[in-house]
Design a protein around this motif. Structure first.
Motif, mmCIF file in Angstrom:
data_model
loop_
_atom_site.group_PDB
_atom_site.id
_atom_site.type_symbol
_atom_site.label_atom_id
_atom_site.label_comp_id
_atom_site.label_asym_id
_atom_site.label_seq_id
_atom_site.Cartn_x
_atom_site.Cartn_y
_atom_site.Cartn_z
ATOM 1 N N LEU A 117 1.058 -0.820 -0.258
ATOM 2 C CA LEU A 117 -0.490 0.486 -0.018
ATOM 3 C C LEU A 117 0.617 1.664 -0.284
ATOM 4 O O LEU A 117 1.594 1.395 0.654
ATOM 5 N N GLY A 118 0.744 1.780 -1.147
ATOM 6 C CA GLY A 118 1.641 2.784 -1.193
ATOM 7 C C GLY A 118 3.013 2.824 -1.333
ATOM 8 O O GLY A 118 4.052 2.859 -0.851
ATOM 9 N N CYS A 119 3.284 1.800 -2.476
ATOM 10 C CA CYS A 119 4.555 0.774 -2.136
ATOM 11 C C CYS A 119 6.312 1.655 -2.544
ATOM 12 O O CYS A 119 6.886 1.022 -2.141
ATOM 13 N N GLY A 120 5.875 2.915 -3.268
ATOM 14 C CA GLY A 120 7.435 3.100 -3.212
ATOM 15 C C GLY A 120 7.640 2.534 -4.658
ATOM 16 O O GLY A 120 7.008 1.732 -5.235
ATOM 17 N N ASP A 121 8.669 2.949 -5.214
ATOM 18 C CA ASP A 121 9.420 1.526 -6.337
ATOM 19 C C ASP A 121 9.656 0.670 -6.108
ATOM 20 O O ASP A 121 9.828 0.247 -4.975
ATOM 21 N N PRO A 122 10.676 0.411 -7.109
ATOM 22 C CA PRO A 122 10.032 -0.992 -7.102
ATOM 23 C C PRO A 122 11.479 -1.474 -6.272
ATOM 24 O O PRO A 122 12.454 -2.346 -6.643
ATOM 25 N N ARG A 123 11.838 -0.684 -5.961
ATOM 26 C CA ARG A 123 13.460 -1.130 -5.089
ATOM 27 C C ARG A 123 13.464 -2.187 -4.180
ATOM 28 O O ARG A 123 14.246 -3.060 -3.729
ATOM 29 N N SER A 124 12.463 -2.336 -3.263
ATOM 30 C CA SER A 124 12.247 -3.056 -2.239
ATOM 31 C C SER A 124 11.419 -4.641 -3.101
ATOM 32 O O SER A 124 12.019 -5.983 -2.485
ATOM 33 N N ILE A 125 10.908 -4.542 -3.933
ATOM 34 C CA ILE A 125 10.816 -5.841 -4.769
ATOM 35 C C ILE A 125 11.987 -6.276 -5.071
ATOM 36 O O ILE A 125 11.530 -7.514 -4.749
ATOM 37 N N LEU A 126 13.220 -5.617 -6.010
ATOM 38 C CA LEU A 126 13.841 -5.818 -6.759
ATOM 39 C C LEU A 126 14.875 -6.567 -5.567
ATOM 40 O O LEU A 126 15.025 -7.390 -5.783
ATOM 41 N N TYR A 127 14.629 -6.018 -4.001
ATOM 42 C CA TYR A 127 15.699 -6.078 -3.281
ATOM 43 C C TYR A 127 15.682 -7.611 -2.831
ATOM 44 O O TYR A 127 16.167 -8.525 -1.975
ATOM 45 N N THR A 128 13.570 -7.219 -2.347
ATOM 46 C CA THR A 128 13.207 -9.213 -1.717
ATOM 47 C C THR A 128 13.396 -10.041 -2.398
ATOM 48 O O THR A 128 13.518 -10.616 -2.144
ATOM 49 N N ASP A 178 3.194 -4.547 3.565
ATOM 50 C CA ASP A 178 3.238 -3.625 4.202
ATOM 51 C C ASP A 178 3.300 -1.834 3.318
ATOM 52 O O ASP A 178 2.253 -1.886 2.375
ATOM 53 N N THR A 179 2.828 -1.279 4.346
ATOM 54 C CA THR A 179 2.379 0.490 4.210
ATOM 55 C C THR A 179 3.110 1.363 3.779
ATOM 56 O O THR A 179 2.686 2.385 4.289
ATOM 57 N N SER A 180 4.618 1.567 3.822
ATOM 58 C CA SER A 180 5.402 2.025 3.912
ATOM 59 C C SER A 180 5.378 2.992 4.751
ATOM 60 O O SER A 180 5.599 2.994 5.608
ATOM 61 N N ASN A 181 5.676 4.670 3.863
ATOM 62 C CA ASN A 181 5.482 5.794 5.474
ATOM 63 C C ASN A 181 3.192 6.328 5.161
ATOM 64 O O ASN A 181 3.348 7.300 5.177
ATOM 65 N N LEU A 182 2.945 5.591 5.022
ATOM 66 C CA LEU A 182 1.039 5.445 4.914
ATOM 67 C C LEU A 182 0.913 6.352 6.774
ATOM 68 O O LEU A 182 0.194 6.776 6.824
ATOM 69 N N ASP A 183 1.547 6.154 7.137
ATOM 70 C CA ASP A 183 1.197 6.676 8.671
ATOM 71 C C ASP A 183 2.144 8.188 9.211
ATOM 72 O O ASP A 183 0.883 8.578 9.515
ATOM 73 N N ASP A 184 2.380 8.395 7.676
ATOM 74 C CA ASP A 184 2.237 9.802 7.736
ATOM 75 C C ASP A 184 1.458 10.833 6.474
ATOM 76 O O ASP A 184 1.251 11.806 7.613
#
Length: 1182
Positions: free
Chosen positions: A39-50, A363-369
């Motif tokens: 949710l609000g995942c950001g660019d694909p960096r964390s998908i690639l890193y996972t 994963d909700t990224s920084n949606l908390d903010d």
């Protein structure tokens, strides 16, 4: 949507991630298939890193569903994301991909590659059928047709941008130059970029500042003047976003932020340069791209799938819940704020294509903010898989460093005690239960203190799981724990207190009182309100659904809520919001059901209606010229919050749960029962009027005469900051209003026409047949009863009552046999009568040791009650076998650590310690030293024997001696020696210290050798050589710590298992225990990993012969959890039981002299409550 609607006055586009990459599968066993919602995942960096960090033994499916509300950005890039991963799939050169994704300006070669790829994507994306037929569809799927259309639109824009008229191109370029002009004489602390350095954050600040300035000046990561001068073409993927065709790129954008720099700084032998840092980031980028290329070449069942979903987080959640509950792919939920496009899932994907609607990782990224933590929990909790015991939710936010009490920071963000929240929604922070954290943000907190106000935020990630997920017995029970039941009066009181905390700062005087330390800054932040009355109602809906609360019980809860609301005088403006609350309660089926339907007159707006429903939707059309008044508002307030108003007679009703979009609402039927909406996609840049809508209870319009004079309006929400500007700057907060009967501007229609079907209330779960390890030999259990304290704030105890039905047990029970009670796991109490047993499963960990629980028996009525307090990590006794904070969970298919994340050691860089003790001391010592709280430091000084503290101390010593930071020679072999017997039964070898990059920590890469009698007979010679020449450092420990190490070792083994699997003969399965034993000289772990993945042992000649007998471990510091320390209740926070007014000095509230459980502010309140209280009032027993 449960977030206030705000005017997008200043939009920020994040084309590049603003945090370093993380691993989404870090809490899943390698055998566990991963359905991941971002949710609000950001660019694909964390998908690639996972994908890069996937263990070699993993053959599971990785299924990513990525959503965000901007079609140009998916968190930071939607169309850009697909562009990048298709470039990777096509094996385009890494330098070209780097330039296209990270540079604001491109050379002709890179621009040509970009345009060619976009043309290729446009050619295969005219519709879903065409997309599904292209090769990219094997790993890139679309959740909605709208998603594909919007991405295609942006690819077309990318292709055409440099063919725009010269004047437009010049204007765009000038905007970029103006935005990123050199900042002379400006000092800034860029903690955002430096965070990627983890514990070396302070080392990264200067470098990140240099990188940021260089990137702002040139728009590229090139440092060579020739390459810089060649990059002359503005990158189209940085131009188009929700902000339109302009420069909306955030000023803090920095390509290096996405990459891990801790090892880069930590291993540097000399001063690092900007060139070094850029090359390191590009090296990591290349590794991740290679891993992705390899993954999509695997067989279909093993290759990853990335699903794209344009939609705001709460809207996506509602659509997926609707599909899960009803099977409907069409949701009546708009895709995002300022957009009336309704979400329609691709039927082929969700009905037969395997697209998940429930997830075991969210994963909700920084949606908390951006949404607020409570909204994030409400949005994500219903989508967590109920069938996966490893299901996990990640939240993160920037916590204000100047918060007055760190121990209350999390509670203040969820507006209720953490244990209470765990019982209500079934999620709890893992750290709260384990008593320690596996990652630390202490380096940020320390740096904030050093900077003395130059930075006022630190990063706070939280991992949430079900409270019973750490109980191996509980998770095997079919259906899990039964829902808890609350006393309706206490629950209604609790709800009202939450309501007050959510909205008490609407009064400017109250807001300033609560933020008196820095009122100026507080006023500027007052427009960052995250919650509406709709938020509160959705929280109630989540709770009622989960706890399966009956209509009769719910009536009593809401009676209590509204009775307090009618008495409370501390929120005088709350009456203006009552109609909003009422409408939302009716919309979600939470209102009183026993009220008879109103007979409304068919007059005014209802004159031609055949049936008048209880709820209607009001649509207000605002002419374009009226919106000019917002220009000054935006100038002074940036992003003001908006609301709708209804004035009826002397009453003013405020509605903050509103929908808005530019376009025209057209009546389809003469009675306005049906309408269509023609959306203007140009939005703020177009010419169409603005349509806003909100929910209204029709009983407000029962007076025919008042209806004729009623007015509807659109205005800026009166936050404390807005009120101040209204007074000081003469700001007019009212934008537009007209009569309710104005047919040219107002349409009233039945709610069902727009709101559609919402996910229904979940039916009470049918009782499933019990299987697993729990015994049901005595009778039938009733639901768990929760008792709150006198303030309805904290959990006092949990009670399970069960009826004795077994005939043999009845005879013994009535014959006087005394039941025996024993806690057998964190959430289970066992009651035994003779040879029969009944296991009682509680929905939260408990303290069931003797002296803590109470048992009530009724031999005539044939029932037994067991009353227990809830668990607190501060009261943890590791020697209490019922609770293991280092639990390793086992199910049919996998074994997984519960309280720490997994690591793939082969992907973590090694720390160079050779002769560098003094250099490392500056950052490593504070890092490992941040494991102790002030309370623990005090215990330590006093010589206390807290088991967790002793384990922390030993781990600290291992890190310090293995790295050489204490000035001694490096020690790499440790013997754990029992103090009572002076015997050693555990040897730890530390081959390397590694950087745990995703969690900004350090880990000891080591091996465990159990000195069991049988093994000693086999290794006597080799072990003798080790004792003689191995420089073993012996660490003496008390009994409680020795037992703790028996518990922690299986966890440290399991968390780094990456290239071996548990066998069918695994001792964990045959013994049914993890650890197998905690007895001295016995091995606590299974033999499945023995002698595997031990290359580190073979590299040391003295260790080599022992390699077949050791098991690899990953040992990490156990950090303090800031919000765990106990907080005494401030007497000033106590409330009157009737009106919930707060006492100032404690003497202002008088407690009931008989029960001492309730307090009143006056005799009037006491009298009002006496009839209800007298039934409950029982003499106080100390």
């Amino acid at each position: 949507m449960a977030h206030p609607l705000f005017l997008p006055g200043g939009y920020h586009f994040y084309p590049i991630g603003n945090t370093s990459a993380t691993c989404f599968t870090r809490d899943l066993a390698p055998e566990e298939p991963a359905d991941i919602l971002l949710l609000g995942c950001g660019d694909p960096r964390s998908i690639l890193y996972t994908i890069f960090t996937e263990p070699s033994i993993a053959s599971r499916k990785l299924d990513f569903t990525c959503c965000d509300m901007d079609p140009a950005i998916l968190g930071t890039s939607f169309a850009r994301n697909v562009l990048l991963v298709t470039l990777i799939a096509d094996k385009v050169s890494v330098p070209s991909m780097w330039n296209i994704f990270y540079h604001m300006y491109l050379d002709e070669g890179s621009h040509s590659v970009l345009v060619t790829q976009c043309r290729k994507l446009v050619s295969v994306s005219e519709n879903l059928a065409q997309w599904d037929a292209n090769p990219y569809a094997s790993f890139l799927r679309m959740c909605t047709e709208y998603t594909l259309a919007k991405m295609r639109h942006h690819w077309v824009l990318y292709i055409a941008m440099h063919s725009l008229p010269p004047a437009r191109l010049t204007s765009i370029r000038a905007a970029f130059k103006q935005k990123f002009r050199p900042e002379s004489n400006t000092i800034s602390i860029d903690l955002g970029s430096a965070r990627s350095a983890g514990p070396l954050l302070s080392s990264g600040i200067a470098m990140c500042h240099s990188l940021s300035n260089s990137y702002k000046a040139t728009g590229v990561t090139f440092l060579d003047p020739t390459e810089i001068s060649a990059a002359t073409l503005l990158n189209p993927t940085f131009v188009y976003s929700l902000g339109g065709e302009c420069c909306s790129v955030h000023i803090g954008t920095n390509p290096i932020t996405s990459y891990h720099t801790a090892a880069f700084y930590g291993n540097a032998k000399s001063a690092v340069t900007v060139t070094d840092c850029i090359e390191e980031a590009q090296r990591q980028f290349g590794q991740w791209c290679s891993a992705f290329q390899a993954s999509i070449s695997l067989p279909k069942k093993k290759s990853p799938i990335i699903r794209m979903f344009v939609g705001e987080a709460t809207a996506v959640s509602t659509a997926l819940q609707t599909f899960t509950n009803t099977g409907a792919v069409t949701s009546q939920t708009p895709v995002a704020p300022w957009n009336m496009q309704l979400i329609r899932l691709v039927e082929a994907e969700y009905r037969s294509g395997g697209a998940p609607a429930m997830f075991n990782v969210i994963d909700t990224s920084n949606l908390d903010d951006h949404l607020g933590l409570l909204n994030v929990l409400i949005t994500a909790a219903p989508l967590l898989s109920k069938s996966s015991h490893q299901a996990v939710l990640y939240t993160e936010g920037l916590q204000l460093a100047h918060d007055r009490d760190a121990t209350k920071a999390l509670i203040d963000r969820i507006f209720v005690d953490i244990t209470v929240m765990g019982l209500l929604i079934g999620l709890c922070p893992v750290d709260f239960l384990s008593g320690f954290a596996a990652r630390s943000n202490a380096h940020e907190v320390i740096l904030n203190r050093v900077l003395e106000g130059m930075s006022d935020q630190y990063h706070q990630p939280v991992t949430w799981k079900t409270p019973i997920s750490g109980d191996s017995l509980a998770v095997l029970e079919a259906g899990g724990a039964s829902p808890a039941t609350f006393d309706p009066v206490q629950m209604g009181t609790l709800f009202y207190d939450i309501y007050c905390l959510l909205f008490e700062q609407e009064r400017i005087d109250r807001y300033l009182k609560l933020n008196q330390e820095n009122p100026t800054k507080a006023m500027s932040r007052s427009n960052l309100t995250h919650y509406t009355r709709g938020t509160f109602v959705l929280l109630l809906k989540l709770i009622r659904n989960r706890l399966s609360i009956t209509d009769a019980h719910w009536e009593k809860v809401m009676d209590r809520f509204f009775s307090i609301q009618s008495e409370n005088i501390s929120m005088p403006f709350d009456a203006d919001h009552f109609a909003d609350v009422s409408g939302q309660l009716h919309r979600h089926g939470l209102a009183h059901t026993r009220s008879p339907p109103l007979q409304l007159p068919k007059t005014g707006v209802f004159a031609q209606w055949n049936n008048i429903p209880s709820t209607v939707r009001v649509i207000l059309t605002i002419p374009r010229h009226a919106l000019h008044a917002l220009e000054k508002v935006v100038e002074l307030m940036g992003t003001p919050l908006l609301q709708c108003d209804v004035w009826i007679g002397s009453q003013h009703h405020i509605f903050s749960e509103i929908q808005a979009a530019f376009g025209r609402t057209v009546r389809i039927t003469s009675d306005s029962s049906q309408v269509s909406f023609e959306q203007d996609d140009a939005g703020w840049h177009g010419t169409s009027p603005l349509s806003v809508s909100f929910l209204l209870r029709t009983h407000i319009l029962t007076n025919e005469h008042l209806m004729e004079s009623a007015r509807v309006g659109f205005s800026v929400m009166r936050t404390p900051g807005a009120q101040a500007l209204e007074m000081m700057a003469g700001l007019d907060l009212h934008i537009f209003s007209t009569k309710l009967t104005d047919r040219s501007s107002v349409i009233v229609l039945p709610q069902g026409s727009l709101s559609g079907s919402e996910p229904p209330l979940a039916p009470a779960p049918a009782s499933a047949p019990h299987h697993g390890g729990l015994l049901r030999q005595i009778g039938e259990c009733e639901p768990v009863s929760v008792e709150l304290d006198e303030q309805c704030e904290l959990v006092t105890n949990l009670t399970i009552k069960f009826t004795v039905t077994d005939a043999k047990v009845i005879r013994r029970f009535q014959g006087g046999h005394t039941p025996k009670v024993l806690q057998i796991s964190p959430c289970v109490m066992r009651v035994s009568i003779d040879r029969s047993a009944q296991d009682l499963l509680y929905p939260f960990p408990i303290i069931g040791c003797p002296g803590q629980y109470k048992i009530r028996v009724a031999r005539k009525s044939l029932y037994i009650e067991v009353v227990v307090p809830t668990f607190s990590a501060l009261k943890l006794d590791i020697n209490d076998r019922a609770f293991n904070p280092f639990a390793v969970m086992r199910n049919v298919s996998s074994i997984n650590p519960w309280s720490v994340h997994r690591v793939n050691l082969s992907r973590l860089p090694v720390l160079d310690t050779a002769g560098r003790g003094k250099v490392l001391y500056g950052w490593l010592n504070p890092h490992i030293g941040s494991t102790f709280s002030q309370r623990e430091v005090s215990i330590r000084k006093q010589g206390g024997r807290d088991a967790l503290l002793l384990i922390k101390d030993t781990i600290h010593s291992i890190f310090a001696r293995s790295s050489g930071i204490q000035g001694e020679s490096v020690r790499r072999v440790y013997g754990l020696r029992d103090k009572a017997t002076t015997e050693c039964d555990t040897i730890l070898f530390i081959s390397n210290l590694r950087f745990d990059l995703p969690t900004h920590g350090m880990v000891c890469d080591g091996f465990f050798l159990p000195l069991t009698p049988d093994l000693m007979d086999k290794i006597r010679g080799a072990f003798g050589n080790l004792v003689k020449d191995g420089n073993i450092f012996n660490m003496t420990m008390f009994e409680e710590e020795r037992i703790g190490w028996k518990q922690i070792l299986p966890m440290m083994v399991e968390r780094c298992r990456s290239n071996w699997q548990h066998t069918a003969n695994c001792e964990y399965k045959s013994t049914g225990r993890i650890p197998k034993t905690d007895v001295l000289h016995e091995d606590p772990i299974c033999s499945c990993g023995r002698g595997k993945d031990v290359e580190g042992m073979r590299q040391v000649s003295l260790w080599k012969s022992l390699a077949p007998h050791v098991t690899r471990i990953a040992l990490s510091p156990l950090f303090v959890v800031s919000y765990l320390e106990s907080v005494g209740r401030d007497p000033a926070s106590r409330r009157c039981f009737v009106c919930r007014g707060k006492g100032k000095p404690d003497s202002d509230l008088k407690e009931c002299s008989t029960c001492r459980k309730v307090r009143y502010c006056s005799k009037d309140c006491q009298k009002k409550n006496w009839d209800a209280h007298r039934v409950r009032c029982k003499p106080y027993k100390p």
